[in-house]
Design a protein around this motif. Structure first.
Motif, PDB file in Angstrom:
ATOM      1  N   ASN A  34       4.104   1.216   1.879  1.00 30.82           N
ATOM      2  CA  ASN A  34       3.512   1.458   3.196  1.00 30.82           C
ATOM      3  C   ASN A  34       3.847   0.327   4.181  1.00 30.82           C
ATOM      4  OD1 ASN A  34       1.614   1.826   5.401  1.00 30.82           O
ATOM      5  ND2 ASN A  34       0.756   3.405   4.072  1.00 30.82           N
ATOM      6  N   PRO A  35       4.428   0.682   5.336  1.00 27.97           N
ATOM      7  CA  PRO A  35       4.818  -0.364   6.289  1.00 27.97           C
ATOM      8  C   PRO A  35       3.623  -1.118   6.888  1.00 27.97           C
ATOM      9  CG  PRO A  35       5.215   1.827   7.214  1.00 27.97           C
ATOM     10  CD  PRO A  35       4.847   2.028   5.775  1.00 27.97           C
ATOM     11  N   LEU A  36       2.433  -0.537   6.813  1.00 24.27           N
ATOM     12  CA  LEU A  36       1.269  -1.229   7.401  1.00 24.27           C
ATOM     13  C   LEU A  36       0.902  -2.495   6.628  1.00 24.27           C
ATOM     14  CD1 LEU A  36      -1.043   1.712   8.513  1.00 24.27           C
ATOM     15  CD2 LEU A  36       0.746   0.525   9.765  1.00 24.27           C
ATOM     16  N   TYR A  37       1.515  -2.679   5.436  1.00 20.37           N
ATOM     17  CA  TYR A  37       1.305  -3.918   4.680  1.00 20.37           C
ATOM     18  C   TYR A  37       2.334  -4.993   5.019  1.00 20.37           C
ATOM     19  CZ  TYR A  37      -1.475  -0.835   1.668  1.00 20.37           C
ATOM     20  OH  TYR A  37      -2.392   0.061   1.191  1.00 20.37           O
ATOM     21  N   THR A  38       3.489  -4.547   5.545  1.00 21.89           N
ATOM     22  CA  THR A  38       4.605  -5.499   5.641  1.00 21.89           C
ATOM     23  C   THR A  38       5.319  -5.532   6.999  1.00 21.89           C
ATOM     24  OG1 THR A  38       6.028  -3.776   4.714  1.00 21.89           O
ATOM     25  CG2 THR A  38       5.165  -5.415   3.169  1.00 21.89           C
ATOM     26  N   ASP A  39       5.219  -4.483   7.768  1.00 17.40           N
ATOM     27  CA  ASP A  39       6.014  -4.388   9.002  1.00 17.40           C
ATOM     28  C   ASP A  39       5.109  -4.627  10.215  1.00 17.40           C
ATOM     29  OD1 ASP A  39       7.284  -3.491  11.325  1.00 17.40           O
ATOM     30  OD2 ASP A  39       8.369  -1.899  10.274  1.00 17.40           O
ATOM     31  N   GLU A  40       5.295  -5.800  10.807  1.00 13.59           N
ATOM     32  CA  GLU A  40       4.416  -6.208  11.906  1.00 13.59           C
ATOM     33  C   GLU A  40       4.417  -5.213  13.067  1.00 13.59           C
ATOM     34  OE1 GLU A  40       4.525 -10.585  12.743  1.00 13.59           O
ATOM     35  OE2 GLU A  40       2.827 -10.065  11.451  1.00 13.59           O
ATOM     36  N   ASP A  41       5.586  -4.675  13.415  1.00 15.54           N
ATOM     37  CA  ASP A  41       5.662  -3.751  14.548  1.00 15.54           C
ATOM     38  C   ASP A  41       4.904  -2.460  14.255  1.00 15.54           C
ATOM     39  OD1 ASP A  41       7.162  -5.548  15.969  1.00 15.54           O
ATOM     40  OD2 ASP A  41       9.081  -4.736  15.263  1.00 15.54           O
ATOM     41  N   ALA A  42       5.100  -1.940  13.041  1.00 14.30           N
ATOM     42  CA  ALA A  42       4.382  -0.721  12.656  1.00 14.30           C
ATOM     43  C   ALA A  42       2.876  -0.976  12.668  1.00 14.30           C
ATOM     44  CB  ALA A  42       4.833  -0.269  11.260  1.00 14.30           C
ATOM     45  N   LYS A  44       1.253  -3.248  14.445  1.00 19.80           N
ATOM     46  CA  LYS A  44       0.783  -3.432  15.833  1.00 19.80           C
ATOM     47  C   LYS A  44       0.550  -2.092  16.515  1.00 19.80           C
ATOM     48  CE  LYS A  44       1.949  -8.027  17.357  1.00 19.80           C
ATOM     49  NZ  LYS A  44       3.186  -8.703  16.962  1.00 19.80           N
ATOM     50  N   ALA A  45       1.431  -1.127  16.216  1.00 18.84           N
ATOM     51  CA  ALA A  45       1.341   0.189  16.856  1.00 18.84           C
ATOM     52  C   ALA A  45       0.259   1.063  16.214  1.00 18.84           C
ATOM     53  CB  ALA A  45       2.698   0.891  16.762  1.00 18.84           C
ATOM     54  N   SER A  46      -0.320   0.599  15.113  1.00 17.39           N
ATOM     55  CA  SER A  46      -1.280   1.436  14.381  1.00 17.39           C
ATOM     56  C   SER A  46      -2.699   1.247  14.907  1.00 17.39           C
ATOM     57  CB  SER A  46      -1.256   1.074  12.894  1.00 17.39           C
ATOM     58  OG  SER A  46      -1.955  -0.150  12.677  1.00 17.39           O
TER      59      SER A  46
ATOM     60  N   MET B  65      -3.543   4.238  -8.927  1.00 18.37           N
ATOM     61  CA  MET B  65      -4.376   5.365  -8.471  1.00 18.37           C
ATOM     62  C   MET B  65      -4.593   5.265  -6.956  1.00 18.37           C
ATOM     63  SD  MET B  65      -7.167   6.061 -11.500  1.00 18.37           S
ATOM     64  CE  MET B  65      -7.935   4.451 -11.530  1.00 18.37           C
ATOM     65  N   GLY B  66      -4.642   4.042  -6.459  1.00 14.21           N
ATOM     66  CA  GLY B  66      -4.820   3.836  -5.019  1.00 14.21           C
ATOM     67  C   GLY B  66      -3.645   4.356  -4.200  1.00 14.21           C
ATOM     68  N   LEU B  67      -2.471   4.489  -4.842  1.00  7.83           N
ATOM     69  CA  LEU B  67      -1.286   4.986  -4.124  1.00  7.83           C
ATOM     70  C   LEU B  67      -1.510   6.383  -3.555  1.00  7.83           C
ATOM     71  CD1 LEU B  67       1.691   3.988  -6.491  1.00  7.83           C
ATOM     72  CD2 LEU B  67       0.875   2.808  -4.441  1.00  7.83           C
ATOM     73  N   LEU B  68      -2.427   7.127  -4.155  1.00  6.84           N
ATOM     74  CA  LEU B  68      -2.720   8.483  -3.676  1.00  6.84           C
ATOM     75  C   LEU B  68      -3.143   8.486  -2.209  1.00  6.84           C
ATOM     76  CD1 LEU B  68      -4.825   9.766  -6.702  1.00  6.84           C
ATOM     77  CD2 LEU B  68      -2.640  10.728  -5.944  1.00  6.84           C
ATOM     78  N   PHE B  69      -3.724   7.371  -1.771  1.00  4.93           N
ATOM     79  CA  PHE B  69      -4.297   7.327  -0.423  1.00  4.93           C
ATOM     80  C   PHE B  69      -3.404   6.611   0.576  1.00  4.93           C
ATOM     81  CE2 PHE B  69      -7.494   7.895  -3.573  1.00  4.93           C
ATOM     82  CZ  PHE B  69      -8.195   8.971  -3.071  1.00  4.93           C
ATOM     83  N   SER B  70      -2.379   5.941   0.064  1.00  4.57           N
ATOM     84  CA  SER B  70      -1.505   5.161   0.935  1.00  4.57           C
ATOM     85  C   SER B  70      -0.879   5.982   2.070  1.00  4.57           C
ATOM     86  CB  SER B  70      -0.431   4.473   0.088  1.00  4.57           C
ATOM     87  OG  SER B  70       0.374   3.671   0.893  1.00  4.57           O
ATOM     88  N   PRO B  71      -0.468   7.239   1.815  1.00  7.69           N
ATOM     89  CA  PRO B  71       0.137   8.006   2.917  1.00  7.69           C
ATOM     90  C   PRO B  71      -0.817   8.251   4.094  1.00  7.69           C
ATOM     91  CG  PRO B  71       0.563   9.068   0.798  1.00  7.69           C
ATOM     92  CD  PRO B  71      -0.436   7.978   0.553  1.00  7.69           C
ATOM     93  N   TYR B  72      -2.097   8.031   3.893  1.00  8.21           N
ATOM     94  CA  TYR B  72      -3.090   8.322   4.951  1.00  8.21           C
ATOM     95  C   TYR B  72      -3.650   7.053   5.597  1.00  8.21           C
ATOM     96  CZ  TYR B  72      -2.726  12.633   2.367  1.00  8.21           C
ATOM     97  OH  TYR B  72      -2.228  13.730   1.730  1.00  8.21           O
ATOM     98  N   LEU B  73      -3.039   5.919   5.268  1.00  3.70           N
ATOM     99  CA  LEU B  73      -3.574   4.632   5.720  1.00  3.70           C
ATOM    100  C   LEU B  73      -3.634   4.516   7.246  1.00  3.70           C
ATOM    101  CD1 LEU B  73      -4.555   1.886   4.613  1.00  3.70           C
ATOM    102  CD2 LEU B  73      -2.180   1.102   4.676  1.00  3.70           C
TER     103      LEU B  73
END
Lengths: 150, 138
Positions: A34-42, A44-46, B65-73
């Protein structure tokens, strides 16, 4: 009961930084792209406006030591895990972490006498606002107990 | 990234099948988490502990198991996470993670979806639990 004299005691809080590289390594290790863990631009836009830490990241923090309490280093079983967030955890934050032995009780089982230790860990902002609590149930088997009592 | 979750009680979360557990991932997780218990990375240490081989960190299975929710973060976050371990995970194991929405609850921040989740190897459940996923309102 095991470690009864330590029930209710809390460690001195330890300052932890939600470090950007540590979050990146953790996200990679759990294979969460997930880019929200690693990509600052993504990020910021979230909705959040900044980088987040993955849900189980608080496992990496240092919660300090309860004075005098030394658990055996081998043979413990982790029975259960409970995490409750008051809000998301952000990269760059400072979190004060501590832990308390909440409870200790014994239960007879088919495999002999089992000891249960309930640890509650907590993370707070420097202002003292709770960010999360994380409970862990550690199971002590009869064999491990003999080592403790010896 | 997926669209916003629109779940109802009883809906299944799409099951995901993960790549076989390999040693490098366990080494990475040990480093990233700080859990260097050698039963997770070194064969001899696992054998000395009476195990048939190295086992995955329990908390890695929880994270999985938490990966199930990652697409909705983008829409919300994992607010509560409980899990129990019921089996060991070995090298080469292929885990499937999935779950089901058991209920919803309106709270101040939005809607909290309560989901039962599991990780299984074939028919063996190795971990199960409950996730409360908060989707922001408005």
């Amino acid at each position: 009961m095991l470690y009864e004299q330590f029930v209710g005691r809390r460690s001195k809080p330890v300052k932890n930084l939600v470090e950007r590289r540590a979050v990146r390594k953790f996200a990679e290790a759990i294979a969460d792209p997930n880019p929200l863990y690693t990509d600052e631009d993504a990020a910021k836009a979230s909705h959040y406006g900044r980088l987040l830490a993955p849900p189980t990241f608080p496992r990496t923090f240092d919660y300090g030591e309860i004075d005098g309490l030394a658990l055996p280093t081998a043979g413990l079983i982790h029975g259960e895990f409970r995490l409750v967030y008051e809000r998301p955890l952000f990269v760059g934050e400072e979190i004060l972490c501590s832990m308390e032995l909440k409870d200790s009780y014994d239960k007879e089982s088919r495999r002999g006498l089992l000891g249960f230790l309930i640890f509650e860990r907590a993370g707070e902002s420097p202002e003292g606002d709770l960010a999360f609590t994380m409970d862990d149930v550690v199971v002590v088997t009869e064999i491990v107990r003999k080592g403790i009592e010896a | 990234m997926s669209s916003a979750p629109d779940w109802n009680a009883g809906d299944d979360l799409t099951e995901r099948t993960l790549p076989p557990v390999d040693r490098l991932q366990l080494i990475k997780y040990a480093g990233a988490s700080g859990d260097y218990n050698p039963i997770h990375t070194i064969d001899e240490a696992a054998e000395e502990a009476g195990l048939p081989g190295i086992i995955a960190h329990g908390m890695l299975t929880v994270a999985t198991m938490g990966l199930l929710f990652s697409p909705y973060l983008e829409y919300g976050y994992v607010k509560t996470f409980r899990s129990r371990f019921s089996g060991m995970v070995f090298l080469g194991d292929i885990l499937h993670v999935g779950g089901r929405v058991s209920g919803t609850e309106d709270i101040e921040e939005g809607c909290l979806y309560i989901c039962d989740v599991y990780a299984r190897r074939d028919d063996d459940t190795v971990a199960s639990g409950e996730v409360g996923f908060l989707v922001y309102g408005g």
